[in-house]
Enzyme design. Structure first.
Site, PDB file in Angstrom:
ATOM      1  N   LYS A  65       0.808  -1.230   0.000  1.00 31.32           N
ATOM      2  CA  LYS A  65       0.000   0.000   0.000  1.00 31.32           C
ATOM      3  C   LYS A  65       0.840   1.279   0.000  1.00 31.32           C
ATOM      4  CE  LYS A  65      -4.077  -2.045   2.176  1.00 31.32           C
ATOM      5  NZ  LYS A  65      -5.138  -1.885   3.177  1.00 31.32           N
ATOM      6  N   ASN A 156      -5.330   1.351  23.774  1.00 33.21           N
ATOM      7  CA  ASN A 156      -4.210   0.592  23.203  1.00 33.21           C
ATOM      8  C   ASN A 156      -3.186   0.330  24.308  1.00 33.21           C
ATOM      9  OD1 ASN A 156      -3.196  -0.521  20.722  1.00 33.21           O
ATOM     10  ND2 ASN A 156      -1.507   0.939  20.874  1.00 33.21           N
TER      11      ASN A 156
HETATM   12  P1  ATR Z   1      -3.320  -3.155  11.485  1.00 29.36           P
HETATM   13  O1  ATR Z   1      -2.382  -2.294  10.707  1.00 29.36           O
HETATM   14  O2  ATR Z   1      -4.057  -4.159  10.642  1.00 29.36           O
HETATM   15  O3  ATR Z   1      -4.218  -2.407  12.409  1.00 29.36           O
HETATM   16  P2  ATR Z   1      -1.255  -3.609  13.396  1.00 29.36           P
HETATM   17  O4  ATR Z   1      -0.627  -2.333  13.021  1.00 29.36           O
HETATM   18  O5  ATR Z   1      -0.416  -4.815  13.583  1.00 29.36           O
HETATM   19  O6  ATR Z   1      -2.374  -4.060  12.367  1.00 29.36           O
HETATM   20  O7  ATR Z   1      -2.105  -3.296  14.685  1.00 29.36           O
HETATM   21  C1  ATR Z   1      -2.722  -4.255  15.382  1.00 29.36           C
HETATM   22  C2  ATR Z   1      -3.285  -3.655  16.661  1.00 29.36           C
HETATM   23  O8  ATR Z   1      -3.558  -4.761  17.517  1.00 29.36           O
HETATM   24  C3  ATR Z   1      -2.302  -2.748  17.388  1.00 29.36           C
HETATM   25  O9  ATR Z   1      -2.974  -1.665  17.965  1.00 29.36           O
HETATM   26  C4  ATR Z   1      -1.758  -3.659  18.483  1.00 29.36           C
HETATM   27  O10 ATR Z   1      -1.445  -3.013  19.671  1.00 29.36           O
HETATM   28  P3  ATR Z   1      -0.047  -2.229  19.905  1.00 29.36           P
HETATM   29  O11 ATR Z   1      -0.185  -0.930  19.173  1.00 29.36           O
HETATM   30  O12 ATR Z   1      -0.001  -2.035  21.374  1.00 29.36           O
HETATM   31  O13 ATR Z   1       1.013  -3.111  19.355  1.00 29.36           O
HETATM   32  C5  ATR Z   1      -2.956  -4.547  18.751  1.00 29.36           C
HETATM   33  N1  ATR Z   1      -2.535  -5.798  19.372  1.00 29.36           N
HETATM   34  C6  ATR Z   1      -1.855  -6.816  18.799  1.00 29.36           C
HETATM   35  N2  ATR Z   1      -1.628  -7.787  19.719  1.00 29.36           N
HETATM   36  C7  ATR Z   1      -2.169  -7.354  20.875  1.00 29.36           C
HETATM   37  C8  ATR Z   1      -2.257  -7.887  22.211  1.00 29.36           C
HETATM   38  N3  ATR Z   1      -1.752  -9.065  22.524  1.00 29.36           N
HETATM   39  N4  ATR Z   1      -2.899  -7.145  23.150  1.00 29.36           N
HETATM   40  C9  ATR Z   1      -3.424  -5.932  22.855  1.00 29.36           C
HETATM   41  N5  ATR Z   1      -3.365  -5.369  21.627  1.00 29.36           N
HETATM   42  C10 ATR Z   1      -2.745  -6.076  20.660  1.00 29.36           C
END
Ligand code: ATR
Length: 288
Positions: A65, A156
């Site tokens: 993208k 978050n």
């Molecule tokens: P996308 O771009 O598709 O949104 P991403 O950038 O990987 O994917 O974001 C995933 C979201 O899920 C993020 O907000 C991530 O939290 P962090 O910003 O704190 O990393 C959240 N996420 C992933 N695993 C998580 C977990 N175990 N607990 C809480 N939030 C989680």
């Protein structure tokens, strides 16, 4: 006219986009071809090949993208805000150079789906879980003053990420004077808080995990939406909400079809109604 279309990404073999767009085209009596193109090396080279062989438009998915953002010669306002391009359209030639309009239809596709589902937005308090790319994509439409949302809380693990998104979007979106924007971590969400709408924009459902929020928050909500989708329309998150008596619980298949519908409109001028196509894609998923 036959529209020559495609989706670019890696991996790409399981993309539902060809089925979705063929279904739109058959509903509106239009003629399209739509192929999947695997980008192993450079996006620009693959895109050049496609457009020089009569390509009219394409979708772009992970991880291309940002490459598509660079490839575009002009951007729609929503692509500028998103700083990512998921749709390109051939826009003729200027000084013999091909021109490409870059768009981002993710946020509008999500919003189209909320409207289809009669999500209560006016005057509502919204909780969004996660602050990744998906949250960035869905926020502009929700923050826009015309949507008339009362407050948006984003939770978050790190709030710095949320503040950065808010700052960036507040410069570009007319939120009006009254919208409350709040950044929270999960620990600060209290059981007595009331949110009308809860949106799961984390990647947790993919791993069958739940966000760590007080169960009472579900009980107070009227409408719950998980951006992740499954064959049967339920995710671990929507199941949890349903078990706590939330009446309206949805997965993200409608958003996937919604963003496709918005791309289809950019190419053909027709904005498809998504309901039939969502049902069709659900039935395809169930046969797989
Ligand atoms: P996308 O771009 O598709 O949104 P991403 O950038 O990987 O994917 O974001 C995933 C979201 O899920 C993020 O907000 C991530 O939290 P962090 O910003 O704190 O990393 C959240 N996420 C992933 N695993 C998580 C977990 N175990 N607990 C809480 N939030 C989680």
């Amino acid at each position: 006219m036959t529209f020559k279309l495609a989706v670019f990404g890696n991996p790409i073999e399981h993309s539902l986009s060809p089925l979705i767009h063929q279904h739109f085209a058959s509903q509106y009596g239009q003629d399209i071809t739509y192929e999947r193109i695997l980008v192993e090396h450079t996006f620009a080279q693959k895109a050049d090949e496609f457009f020089s062989s009569g390509g009219f438009g394409c979708n772009i998915t992970v991880p291309c993208k940002l490459n598509a953002l660079d490839y575009a010669t002009e951007l729609t306002p929503r692509a500028k805000i998103a700083q990512a391009v998921n749709t390109l359209k051939f826009n003729g030639f200027v000084n013999q150079k091909p021109q490409f309009l870059g768009d981002n239809t993710d946020g509008a596709g999500f919003f189209q789906d909320l409207k289809r589902l009669n999500c209560p937005l006016k005057g509502s308090n919204i909780l969004i879980l996660g602050a990744g790319g998906a949250t960035r994509g869905i926020l502009p439409n929700l923050m826009d003053y015309r949507t008339k949302v009362k407050s948006i809380t984003v939770a978050n693990r790190t709030t710095a990420k949320i503040r950065k998104i808010f700052e960036n979007l507040q410069e570009q979106v007319d939120t009006g004077a009254f919208l409350e924007l709040k950044a929270s971590n999960y620990e600060s969400l209290e059981p007595d808080m009331h949110f009308d709408v809860i949106i799961n924009a984390t990647s947790l459902s993919m791993n069958n995990e739940l966000p760590k929020i007080p169960p009472e928050l579900y009980s107070h909500a009227q409408f719950v939406y998980d951006l992740y989708y499954t064959k049967d329309g339920s995710t671990i998150f929507t199941n949890k909400a349903r078990s706590l008596n939330v009446e309206h619980c949805y997965d993200g298949l409608g958003m996937l079809v919604g963003q496709a519908a918005q791309s289809y409109e950019l190419w053909t001028g027709v904005l498809p109604d998504t309901e039939n196509t969502i049902n069709y894609i659900r039935s395809v998923l169930q046969q797989q």
